[in-house]
Motif scaffolding. Structure first.
Motif, short mmCIF file in Angstrom:
data_model
loop_
_atom_site.label_atom_id
_atom_site.label_comp_id
_atom_site.label_asym_id
_atom_site.label_seq_id
_atom_site.Cartn_x
_atom_site.Cartn_y
_atom_site.Cartn_z
N ILE A 88 -41.54 -27.07 -28.22
CA ILE A 88 -40.88 -25.84 -28.70
C ILE A 88 -41.03 -25.74 -30.21
CG2 ILE A 88 -38.64 -24.72 -29.02
CD1 ILE A 88 -37.87 -25.84 -26.24
N VAL A 89 -40.77 -26.84 -30.90
CA VAL A 89 -40.89 -26.85 -32.36
C VAL A 89 -42.32 -26.53 -32.78
CG1 VAL A 89 -40.79 -28.33 -34.40
CG2 VAL A 89 -38.97 -28.46 -32.69
N GLN A 90 -43.29 -27.09 -32.07
CA GLN A 90 -44.69 -26.82 -32.40
C GLN A 90 -45.03 -25.34 -32.21
OE1 GLN A 90 -48.51 -29.32 -31.69
NE2 GLN A 90 -48.25 -28.16 -29.80
N GLY A 91 -44.41 -24.71 -31.20
CA GLY A 91 -44.65 -23.29 -30.97
C GLY A 91 -44.23 -22.45 -32.16
N PHE A 92 -43.07 -22.74 -32.74
CA PHE A 92 -42.59 -21.97 -33.88
C PHE A 92 -43.34 -22.31 -35.16
CE2 PHE A 92 -38.84 -21.40 -31.12
CZ PHE A 92 -38.73 -20.01 -31.22
N ALA A 93 -44.04 -23.45 -35.17
CA ALA A 93 -44.79 -23.85 -36.36
C ALA A 93 -46.01 -22.97 -36.60
CB ALA A 93 -45.22 -25.31 -36.25
N VAL A 94 -46.27 -22.02 -35.68
CA VAL A 94 -47.36 -21.06 -35.92
C VAL A 94 -47.00 -20.13 -37.08
CG1 VAL A 94 -46.54 -19.25 -34.36
CG2 VAL A 94 -48.99 -19.52 -34.75
N ILE A 95 -45.71 -20.03 -37.40
CA ILE A 95 -45.26 -19.20 -38.52
C ILE A 95 -45.74 -19.84 -39.82
CG2 ILE A 95 -43.25 -18.26 -39.74
CD1 ILE A 95 -41.71 -18.42 -37.10
N PRO A 96 -46.50 -19.11 -40.64
CA PRO A 96 -47.03 -19.68 -41.89
C PRO A 96 -45.92 -20.19 -42.79
CG PRO A 96 -48.08 -17.58 -41.41
CD PRO A 96 -46.94 -17.72 -40.44
N GLY A 97 -46.09 -21.39 -43.30
CA GLY A 97 -45.09 -21.99 -44.16
C GLY A 97 -44.32 -23.10 -43.46
N ILE A 98 -44.31 -23.07 -42.12
CA ILE A 98 -43.69 -24.16 -41.35
C ILE A 98 -44.79 -25.16 -41.02
CG2 ILE A 98 -42.52 -24.84 -39.23
CD1 ILE A 98 -41.20 -22.15 -39.13
N SER A 99 -44.64 -26.39 -41.49
CA SER A 99 -45.66 -27.41 -41.24
C SER A 99 -45.59 -27.87 -39.79
CB SER A 99 -45.43 -28.61 -42.16
OG SER A 99 -46.19 -29.71 -41.73
N ARG A 100 -46.73 -27.79 -39.09
CA ARG A 100 -46.76 -28.23 -37.70
C ARG A 100 -46.52 -29.73 -37.62
NH1 ARG A 100 -48.63 -30.89 -33.99
NH2 ARG A 100 -49.82 -32.04 -35.55
N SER A 101 -47.28 -30.50 -38.43
CA SER A 101 -47.12 -31.95 -38.38
C SER A 101 -45.74 -32.37 -38.86
CB SER A 101 -48.20 -32.63 -39.23
OG SER A 101 -48.11 -32.25 -40.59
#
Length: 275
Positions: free
Chosen positions: A164-177
């Protein structure tokens, strides 16, 4: 896009895809700075494939073991053996199942946010705010380095949470890793397991996103120019170095040191929009 611009953006992608400072956010800012409006989609696809290749190289032994386990599992199930017991006794097969589970919410959320990509990938203000959020997440994660729950078991619920967290990390500025490794530690996983799962989980996510991107690019038409080729090579080489560096920092408990950079970068972006 000039060749030097492609190389610079490829280096930015390679560094920021794995260092917890948001690659998409930095690419958006870089493209805005260079005022680039052509070949953006195919360029983004190419440099992301470069960093995906870096993950495949670093984690090739783990991926190989999972592939062997999955095919072995399918063969045994076809032979009539109970699949529940097989999953419980094979750690590589179990990890493969967790990646599949975590990929489902990532895909659902990612496809949902795709409808807003024109807004998400054109707002420097959004990038600035999300970088500050990323910095805060990284800083809070430092409390979980030496406070890991003894004997905590990696299970479906934790895989879903990280997905779920990885899904929202598509928003620019949120680091996926950064967000996924932190989520794993918040859920009680040790930082080594959290980092490993984060990067293995990125493989289907990045590959799936690029397949959709190629489909869109084919519909609109695209040209592979030298800037894209050099940018992709740069993203692979720099990404390989950045991934190994981040793993060392995570293992040494220095993951949170990127927080001040995210705060400063986010603040500078917001100030640039005000002044």
């Amino acid at each position: 896009m000039e060749i030097y611009q492609g190389i610079i953006l490829g280096i930015v992608q390679g560094l920021t895809e794995f260092l917890p400072v948001s690659s998409s956010g930095h690419l958006v800012l870089g493209q805005i700075y260079f005022n680039i409006t052509e070949f953006l989609l195919i360029f983004d696809i190419s440099v992301h494939m470069g960093t995906l290749a870096a993950v495949l190289v670093v984690y090739f032994p783990d991926i190989k073991l999972m592939v062997v386990s999955v095919f072995g599992f399918l063969a045994k199930v076809a032979g009539g053996k109970p699949f529940a017991h097989l999953i419980e006794t094979d750690e590589n097969l179990k990890l493969s199942a967790f990646i599949l589970v975590g990929s489902v919410p990532t895909a659902v959320i990612g496809l949902g946010l795709k409808n807003f990509e024109q807004v998400l990938f054109s707002s420097a203000t959004l990038v600035g705010c999300m970088l500050i959020l990323t910095g805060t997440i990284l800083w809070v994660s430092r409390r979980y380095y030496h406070n890991e729950t003894a004997g905590v078991k990696f299970d479906t619920k934790r895989a879903l949470l990280i997905g779920i967290v990885q899904g929202f990390a598509v928003i620019p500025g949120i680091s996926r890793s950064g967000s996924t490794i932190a989520a794993g530690m918040f859920a009680g996983l040790d930082r080594h397991t959290a980092a490993k799962f984060s990067f293995l989980l990125s493989v289907p996510a990045i590959a799936g996103a690029q397949v959709l991107g190629v489909k869109d690019a084919m519909e609109t038409g695209f040209v592979i120019n030298p800037a894209i080729i050099y940018g992709t090579i740069a993203s692979f080489v720099v990404g390989l170095v950045a991934l190994k560096l981040l793993l060392k920092l995570v293992h040494r408990g220095k993951f949170h040191l990127f927080a001040p950079y995210c705060w400063l970068a986010g603040l500078l972006v917001l100030l640039s929009k005000i002044l």
